[in-house]
Design an enzyme around this catalytic site. Structure first.
Site, PDB file in Angstrom:
ATOM      1  N   VAL A   1      -2.087   7.679  45.097  1.00 23.92           N
ATOM      2  CA  VAL A   1      -0.761   7.065  45.214  1.00 23.92           C
ATOM      3  C   VAL A   1       0.092   7.815  46.243  1.00 23.92           C
ATOM      4  CG1 VAL A   1       1.290   6.308  43.972  1.00 23.92           C
ATOM      5  CG2 VAL A   1      -0.898   6.385  42.774  1.00 23.92           C
TER       6      VAL A   1
ATOM      7  N   GLY B   1      -2.649  12.556  46.565  1.00 21.93           N
ATOM      8  CA  GLY B   1      -3.878  11.839  46.185  1.00 21.93           C
ATOM      9  C   GLY B   1      -3.746  10.358  46.480  1.00 21.93           C
TER      10      GLY B   1
ATOM     11  N   LYS C   1      -3.880   1.906  24.680  1.00 21.27           N
ATOM     12  CA  LYS C   1      -4.537   2.902  25.531  1.00 21.27           C
ATOM     13  C   LYS C   1      -5.687   3.470  24.705  1.00 21.27           C
ATOM     14  CE  LYS C   1      -3.507   5.323  29.473  1.00 21.27           C
ATOM     15  NZ  LYS C   1      -2.813   4.959  30.700  1.00 21.27           N
TER      16      LYS C   1
ATOM     17  N   GLY D   1       1.663  16.239  45.590  1.00 14.59           N
ATOM     18  CA  GLY D   1       0.413  15.556  45.263  1.00 14.59           C
ATOM     19  C   GLY D   1       0.200  14.421  46.243  1.00 14.59           C
TER      20      GLY D   1
HETATM   21  P1  NAD Z   1      -4.893  11.523  42.176  1.00 12.00           P
HETATM   22  O1  NAD Z   1      -5.710  12.395  41.292  1.00 12.00           O
HETATM   23  O2  NAD Z   1      -5.567  10.678  43.191  1.00 12.00           O
HETATM   24  O3  NAD Z   1      -3.788  12.399  42.947  1.00 12.00           O
HETATM   25  C1  NAD Z   1      -3.107  13.452  42.374  1.00 12.00           C
HETATM   26  C2  NAD Z   1      -3.168  14.609  43.358  1.00 12.00           C
HETATM   27  O4  NAD Z   1      -2.322  15.648  42.907  1.00 12.00           O
HETATM   28  C3  NAD Z   1      -4.563  15.207  43.509  1.00 12.00           C
HETATM   29  O5  NAD Z   1      -4.948  15.135  44.866  1.00 12.00           O
HETATM   30  C4  NAD Z   1      -4.402  16.644  43.024  1.00 12.00           C
HETATM   31  O6  NAD Z   1      -5.186  17.547  43.753  1.00 12.00           O
HETATM   32  C5  NAD Z   1      -2.935  16.881  43.256  1.00 12.00           C
HETATM   33  N1  NAD Z   1      -2.344  17.922  42.437  1.00 12.00           N
HETATM   34  C6  NAD Z   1      -2.619  18.270  41.157  1.00 12.00           C
HETATM   35  N2  NAD Z   1      -1.810  19.266  40.759  1.00 12.00           N
HETATM   36  C7  NAD Z   1      -0.993  19.543  41.797  1.00 12.00           C
HETATM   37  C8  NAD Z   1       0.078  20.456  42.000  1.00 12.00           C
HETATM   38  N3  NAD Z   1       0.487  21.283  41.038  1.00 12.00           N
HETATM   39  N4  NAD Z   1       0.707  20.477  43.192  1.00 12.00           N
HETATM   40  C9  NAD Z   1       0.313  19.631  44.184  1.00 12.00           C
HETATM   41  N5  NAD Z   1      -0.697  18.754  44.060  1.00 12.00           N
HETATM   42  C10 NAD Z   1      -1.334  18.702  42.872  1.00 12.00           C
HETATM   43  O7  NAD Z   1      -4.009  10.625  41.180  1.00 12.00           O
HETATM   44  P2  NAD Z   1      -3.191   9.325  41.534  1.00 12.00           P
HETATM   45  O8  NAD Z   1      -3.988   8.149  41.120  1.00 12.00           O
HETATM   46  O9  NAD Z   1      -2.651   9.412  42.895  1.00 12.00           O
HETATM   47  O10 NAD Z   1      -2.006   9.457  40.472  1.00 12.00           O
HETATM   48  C11 NAD Z   1      -0.971  10.381  40.673  1.00 12.00           C
HETATM   49  C12 NAD Z   1      -0.058  10.390  39.455  1.00 12.00           C
HETATM   50  O11 NAD Z   1       0.480   9.075  39.232  1.00 12.00           O
HETATM   51  C13 NAD Z   1      -0.736  10.746  38.137  1.00 12.00           C
HETATM   52  O12 NAD Z   1       0.192  11.433  37.325  1.00 12.00           O
HETATM   53  C14 NAD Z   1      -1.052   9.403  37.515  1.00 12.00           C
HETATM   54  O13 NAD Z   1      -1.147   9.493  36.106  1.00 12.00           O
HETATM   55  C15 NAD Z   1       0.161   8.609  37.933  1.00 12.00           C
HETATM   56  N6  NAD Z   1      -0.085   7.171  38.004  1.00 12.00           N
HETATM   57  C16 NAD Z   1      -1.049   6.686  38.831  1.00 12.00           C
HETATM   58  C17 NAD Z   1      -1.259   5.311  38.888  1.00 12.00           C
HETATM   59  C18 NAD Z   1      -2.290   4.730  39.820  1.00 12.00           C
HETATM   60  O14 NAD Z   1      -2.257   3.530  40.080  1.00 12.00           O
HETATM   61  N7  NAD Z   1      -3.204   5.527  40.355  1.00 12.00           N
HETATM   62  C19 NAD Z   1      -0.496   4.443  38.094  1.00 12.00           C
HETATM   63  C20 NAD Z   1       0.510   4.970  37.281  1.00 12.00           C
HETATM   64  C21 NAD Z   1       0.710   6.343  37.235  1.00 12.00           C
END
Ligand code: NAD
Length: 363
Positions: A196, A194, A92, A192
């Protein structure tokens, strides 16, 4: 090497002692004054293959904080890739600086040259604050990059695959907890919505779940609330619901002293990284409360599996089939956890390390 991850690096130790403690093979410090690039690439273990893991750009408050992040994240990727059955090691990288102010083509090209100089030992991808467009700039300097847009022959956005693996892991955990893996009628709180989170809601809706959502960012919340059959709850209220499953899909550390006192669920299964604030303490606290915790790095590995498909030139069908194998792995780990009354996070890490040790013998 301790199996469970620590919160902080002991700063009184020398950098070589720290690296040894974490078990890293190599740390590369990248410094390019002309573009302002300061980056750290952590290559933890390449026993299973080249180290693959994303690059994140973040405005760290100190170099020490950035080193800690690079060390922890790259080590975590070793376990994640090993447990997902991928022929990849763990790596990473972090770029230090405010992405809104410092990210530009020059800096990304300079970074791409450092990745290239590692000769394929490290393969990069997107992480926090990096986009597929950024990956294209990096790709102008090195072929050791994945997560490129589909239009460039890449595997595209990993989020749908992360959601799929999270869904598989959730079903496996529900099977262990309730005896059937049907989610019909289950009350699920998705924190959350977002990238995923939204894809996960689609699976849950199809299965007939009662879905609660909380989301920090108002426009995203509005969009999701208008598209799906969900009940919106407050950011802090999500921990007090009467539910079956808590699905953390926002930030890490939400399974902690405070929330474990409040959560009324039987399963925790979500995609967020580092959900347990302290892996040992809160993993064990889940067991005491009778909550089955599906290890995050196992069930969210659909995204890296999609990236890996780009390395081995596999198609989407392969990716989907491979992700479906995580169902069995999750069941196995959670059953062992119940049988031996042990922290599932610890069991998952041991399983990953045992694969690495076996392969090491064959080298
Ligand atoms: P994203 O930023 O698109 O979505 C996260 C969402 O959570 C955002 O919309 C944000 O506004 C919201 N958020 C932040 N704090 C919050 C809270 N306290 N309460 C409610 N909502 C809150 O990110 P993502 O790509 O969907 O990833 C989500 C999580 O999964 C992250 O922790 C990321 O590290 C992990 N992850 C993602 C992937 C991937 O493929 N995108 C892969 C492995 C792990």
């Amino acid at each position: 090497m301790d199996t469970l991850q620590k919160d902080n690096v002991d700063q009184s130790k020398s950098i070589f002692d720290i690296i040894e403690e974490f078990g890293h093979e190599q740390i590369t410090f990248c410094n390019n004054p002309a573009t302002g690039l300061k980056a750290i690439i952590g290559i933890h273990d390449t026993t299973l293959g080249p180290a693959l893991g994303g690059t994140r750009m973040w405005n760290y408050s100190s170099d020490q904080e950035a080193i800690t992040d690079a060390l922890r994240l790259s080590r975590g990727m070793t376990f994640k890739n090993a447990l997902a059955g991928l022929n990849l090691g763990g790596g990473k990288a972090v770029i230090i600086g405010d992405p809104r102010l410092k990210k530009n083509e020059g800096l990304l090209r300079a970074y791409g040259k450092y990745v290239n100089n590692l000769g394929g030992k490290y393969i990069t991808a997107e992480d926090v604050s990096m986009t597929t467009t950024d990956m294209e700039v990096i790709a102008s300097q090195t072929k050791h990059v994945v997560g490129l847009p589909k239009s460039r022959g890449g595997s595209g956005d990993p989020s749908p695959y992360t959601a799929y693996s999270t869904y598989m892991g959730m079903k496996a955990a529900v099977k262990v907890a309730f005896g059937t893996d049907s989610l019909e009628g289950k009350k699920v709180a998705v924190q959350g919505t977002g990238h995923v989170g939204e894809y996960l809601i689609q699976y849950l809706e199809k299965e007939g779940c009662k879905i609660f959502v909380s989301e920090y960012y108002e426009p995203i919340l509005k969009k999701v609330a208008s598209k799906y059959n969900v009940e919106v709850v407050g950011l802090d209220d999500i921990y007090d619901l009467d539910i079956d499953i808590y699905a953390p899909c926002a930030l890490g550390g939400t399974v902690n002293d405070d929330t474990l006192n409040r959560l009324r669920c039987q399963v925790i299964a979500g995609c967020a990284n580092n959900q347990l604030k302290e892996e040992k303490k809160h993993g064990e606290a889940c067991i005491k409360k009778g909550i089955l915790y599906a290890p995050d790095f196992l069930i969210n590995s659909g995204g890296v599996t999609n990236c890996y498909s780009e390395v081995i030139r596999a198609d989407q069908e392969w990716t989907k089939k491979h992700i479906e194998t995580f169902y069995g792995t999750t069941m196995e780990i959670l059953k062992d956890s119940l049988k031996d009354n042990r922290n599932p996070q610890e069991i998952a890490i041991e399983k990953a390390m045992s694969r690495i040790s076996l392969v090491k013998k064959s080298l």
